[in-house]
Structures are given as C-alpha cells and as structure tokens.
Design an enzyme around this catalytic site. Structure first.
Site, PDB file in Angstrom:
ATOM      1  CB  SER A   1       2.819   6.992   4.277  1.00  0.00           C
ATOM      2  OG  SER A   1       1.708   6.514   4.975  1.00  0.00           O
TER       3      SER A   1
ATOM      4  CD  GLU B   1      -1.283  10.814  18.895  1.00  0.00           C
ATOM      5  OE1 GLU B   1      -1.070  10.137  17.865  1.00  0.00           O
ATOM      6  OE2 GLU B   1      -0.765  10.546  19.994  1.00  0.00           O
TER       7      GLU B   1
ATOM      8  CB  SER C   1       3.950  -2.720   5.467  1.00  0.00           C
ATOM      9  OG  SER C   1       4.066  -1.733   6.441  1.00  0.00           O
TER      10      SER C   1
ATOM     11  CD  GLU D   1      -4.665  -0.182   7.034  1.00  0.00           C
ATOM     12  OE1 GLU D   1      -4.888   0.735   6.224  1.00  0.00           O
ATOM     13  OE2 GLU D   1      -3.540  -0.429   7.487  1.00  0.00           O
TER      14      GLU D   1
ATOM     15  CD  GLN E   1      -2.589   0.991   2.712  1.00  0.00           C
ATOM     16  OE1 GLN E   1      -3.140  -0.060   3.030  1.00  0.00           O
ATOM     17  NE2 GLN E   1      -2.631   2.059   3.490  1.00  0.00           N
ATOM     18  N   GLY E   2       1.018   1.862  -1.175  1.00  0.00           N
ATOM     19  CA  GLY E   2       1.902   3.028  -1.327  1.00  0.00           C
ATOM     20  C   GLY E   2       1.140   4.327  -1.149  1.00  0.00           C
TER      21      GLY E   2
END
Ligand SMILES: Cc1cc2nc3c(=O)[nH]c(=O)nc-3n(C[C@H](O)[C@H](O)[C@H](O)COP(=O)(O)OP(=O)(O)OC[C@H]3O[C@@H](n4cnc5c(N)ncnc54)[C@H](O)[C@@H]3O)c2cc1C
Length: 377
Positions: free
Chosen positions: A126, A362, A158, A241, A123-124
């Site tokens: 970030s 957060e 990841s 997710e 999963q690209g």
C-alpha cells in the site's frame, strides 16, 4: 474441526498438544511488555517451534518444510490458538510468493531462514494513494546496470520497524497498463535510503509504519518473477492472506467467547434478552466461519489453490472478531473505561482494523460480486 481428522491427524494433534504443554512460553504478555520485547519473543518462539518440527508443515521438504497437507497446518494453528501462544511470522503467505515465483537460488537463500524465524518480513504494497486501488501505486524502480533504483513511499507497512526484509511492489514501466507495469522486489529494510516511521493505531500501539525510499539500490537478483509480473504475485500473496491460514484465530475466538459467557452467567447479566441475543449471534457467526474454513481446507487438500472465494472467510473473520469484541466491550465497559481491564478497550479498537487491512470489507464484497458471483460492474 476434529471430525475431519483421521487417526494420523488425531495423533498429530495429541503430539502438538503435549509438545506445547512442555514448550509454549508461559505468562508471556507480562514477561514481554514492550513492542521490542514482543518482536524478540516472536523470533525466539518461531525458532523453538521450528526446532520442534512445527514450522512449514505444508511447505515442500526441499525448502525446510515437512510436505504435509493443509489439514496439519490447520490442526497446528488450532492448538496454537487454544494454548494462547505468541504469534509467529507471516511466512505462510509471503513465502508463497517466493516458492511460487522465485528462482531456485532465491528459494534456497530465503525460505529456510524464513522458516527458522531468522528473516522477518514486512509487506510493502500500500501507498498513500494506492490502497484499495493498489494498481495505482507510484513507487518507482528504474534499472541502472544490475540494480534497480527505488524512490517513493509505502504506507501501512505492518511490522516494518522489526522486519529484516520487505517484499515490495514497484512501478517499473510507466507506459504499460497500470496492472502490467508493476514488479516485485525483495529489499533489506536496514539499508541506506530507507526510512521507517512507526504509525500508532487507535489502541496506541505502533502496529504499522510508513516507509520512505530515496535512491535505494536493489540488485536485479532480488527481483521475484519477471518484470511486470508484480500484480500476479501480489494477488497470490493476498489470496493466501485471505484464506484459512487464519484458522488459529477460531480457537482464540471460541476461548474468548466461552470466557464472556461465563462472565455473563456469573453476574446473571445473561438473563437480559438483548445480551443473550448478542452472545448467540456472535456464536453463530463463529460457527459459520469455522464451517467455511473446514470447506476451504477440504478444497485445498483436493488440490485447489485459494482463489477469490477466500474473501468469504475474510468477511466472516471480520464479522466474528468485531461481534466478539463489541460484545466484550458491552459486557465489560466499566472495567474498560476505569482502566481495570485496559485490554478490553484495546481489543475493541484493534478489531476495527480487521475490516481494513488485507483489503477492506467493501473490496472483499466487490471481489465476491465480480469474480465469484459474476455480477456486472
Ligand atoms: C492496521 C493496518 C495494517 C495494515 N498493514 C498493511 C501491510 O502490512 N502492508 C500493506 O501493504 N498494507 C497494509 N495495510 C493497508 C491496507 O491494505 C489498506 O489500508 C486498505 O487496502 C485500504 O486502503 P486505503 O487505506 O488507501 O483506503 P481507501 O482505498 O482510500 O478506501 C477508503 C474507503 O473507500 C472504500 N472504497 C475504496 N474503493 C472502493 C470501491 N471500489 N468500492 C467500494 N468501496 C471502496 C474502502 O472500502 C474504504 O472504506 C494496513 C492497514 C491497516 C489499517
């Protein structure tokens, strides 16, 4: 979750359990010691599960699934967790992007091999300057005939070193408002212009990666949805997710906590009131998580797609795993630092990452405050 089950679901659970007793890999941590071994095992195990009819239970039949309700997926995950099997691919949430927004040709091309474990994804999303503020991403894709040309860098991708394809968010319109100029592409990882560099996280494992894109050509036919639809697609992926797909972890959690209770009892350390309180607190968080998952499942079965309240499950999961691993480290610190039980330290360090990936705690609280409780910014 047993009290949710009707007779058919209970029979399904018994069937899964019997099948796992026959087919689940035994002693796999010792037999597959390296990251490369594990990546191979994950593919093989997913194929075995698929052949047994246990992958894509809630996916449409047309795309290789079995069209069952989310409860079956939860029962399967629960039994996988109890049997302590290897994990399988992220197909449940990355696949949603393709079957919710993909063309028919894309669905036929990607979904069945994804379920069979033949295509592993990363999963690209970030980037170095775009994590919590994902909409600030800068990796660009410029149209050149029937291809996009992609340049930029992704961060914390990841499993990229073992993946075949990457689901990629790119900026295709610099003049549009930042959430609107983002597009979603599918790119093979092993192609000219892509460099993958593993990042070792605090427990020493190469869990995640940096990815560099230098003039990478991606056919327009590998765009998911319309140009500019990338933000909506990313939010769908993240909602799944953050949702009860994580349910298998509850069984793993309960097994690990029961072992710690036995450990404390056998050494009489459970007479220490602080230890008793820590065990009780951990148990309570786990129970709250379990009940939340049951509620989410009921809503899913009633036809409601996952929404921002998935952040509650995500926060509870984080609290439960971190409480469990802190307790484990507290009880077994001597074993951990002397090297007698290296997994205790690794579990503790790894648990710290849960409050970061998939959106930090957060940010989950911001989502709940703004989108669920309607509080002012
Ligand atoms: C082990 C691991 C695996 C990951 N896997 C993937 C992956 O496969 N694919 C992928 O795309 N990404 C992945 N990520 C990236 C992850 O989603 C980001 O790290 C995360 O979203 C935080 O972004 P950041 O690291 O840029 O931190 P920042 O966004 O810079 O945040 C730094 C700190 O500031 C706080 N903060 C930021 N903004 C706000 C705000 N508005 N209000 C309150 N606090 C705020 C954050 O909570 C955090 O504590 C992974 C990360 C880790 C650690």
């Amino acid at each position: 979750m047993d009290y949710l089950e009707n007779a058919e679901e209970a029979a399904f659970r018994m069937g899964v359990r019997a099948w796992l007793a026959e087919n689940a890999p035994k002693d796999w941590r010792a037999r597959y010691p390296t990251e490369d071994d594990l990546a191979r095992l994950h593919r093989e195990w997913q194929r075995t599960l698929y052949d047994g009819g246990y992958v894509g239970l809630s996916w449409p039949v047309d795309y290789g699934g079995r069209g069952l309700s989310a409860t079956y997926e939860a029962i399967l995950n629960d039994e996988l967790g109890k049997a302590d099997t290897p994990r399988i691919s992220f197909h449940n949430y990355l696949g949603r992007a393709i079957f919710t927004y993909g063309t028919e040709a894309q669905k036929q091309r990607f979904l069945p091999p994804m379920l069979r474990g033949e295509i592993q994804w990363c999963q690209g999303f970030s980037e170095p300057g775009a994590g919590s503020d994902l909409a600030s991403l800068r990796t660009s894709a410029v149209l050149d005939g029937d291809h996009y040309v992609v340049n930029g860098q992704k961060m914390w991708t990841s499993g990229a070193q073992h993946a075949d394809w990457c689901i990629l968010l790119v900026r295709t319109d610099r003049d549009a408002p930042k959430h609107k100029g983002i597009t979603c592409l599918l790119a093979p990882v092993n192609q000219p212009g892509i460099t993958v560099r593993p990042i070792h996280i605090s427990d020493g494992s190469p869990e995640t990666c940096e990815m560099f894109f230098d003039d990478v050509r991606v056919p327009v036919t590998q765009r998911i949805g319309d140009p500019g639809a990338g933000w909506r697609i990313a939010m769908t992926v993240l909602a799944f997710e953050r949702g009860p797909a994580d349910v298998g972890l509850i069984a793993t959690f309960q097994t690990a906590l029961a072992k710690l209770e036995t450990y404390a009892e056998e050494r009489a350390i459970d007479r220490d009131p602080q230890i008793r309180q820590a065990i009780a607190r951990t148990y309570v968080i786990g129970e709250v998580l379990r009940l939340n998952v049951v509620e989410q499942l009921s809503l899913r079965n009633a036809g409601r797609p996952p929404g921002p309240d998935g952040s509650v499950a995500r926060l509870l999961l984080t609290q439960a795993e971190q409480a469990l691993r802190s307790l484990e480290f507290r009880l077994r610190a001597a074993d951990a630092v002397s090297g007698r039980a290296p997994d205790v330290l690794a579990n503790y360090l790894r648990s710290r990452t849960i409050s970061i990936f998939g959106g930090t705690s957060e940010i989950q609280k911001n989502i709940l405050a703004g989108q669920v409780l309607g509080l002012p910014r």
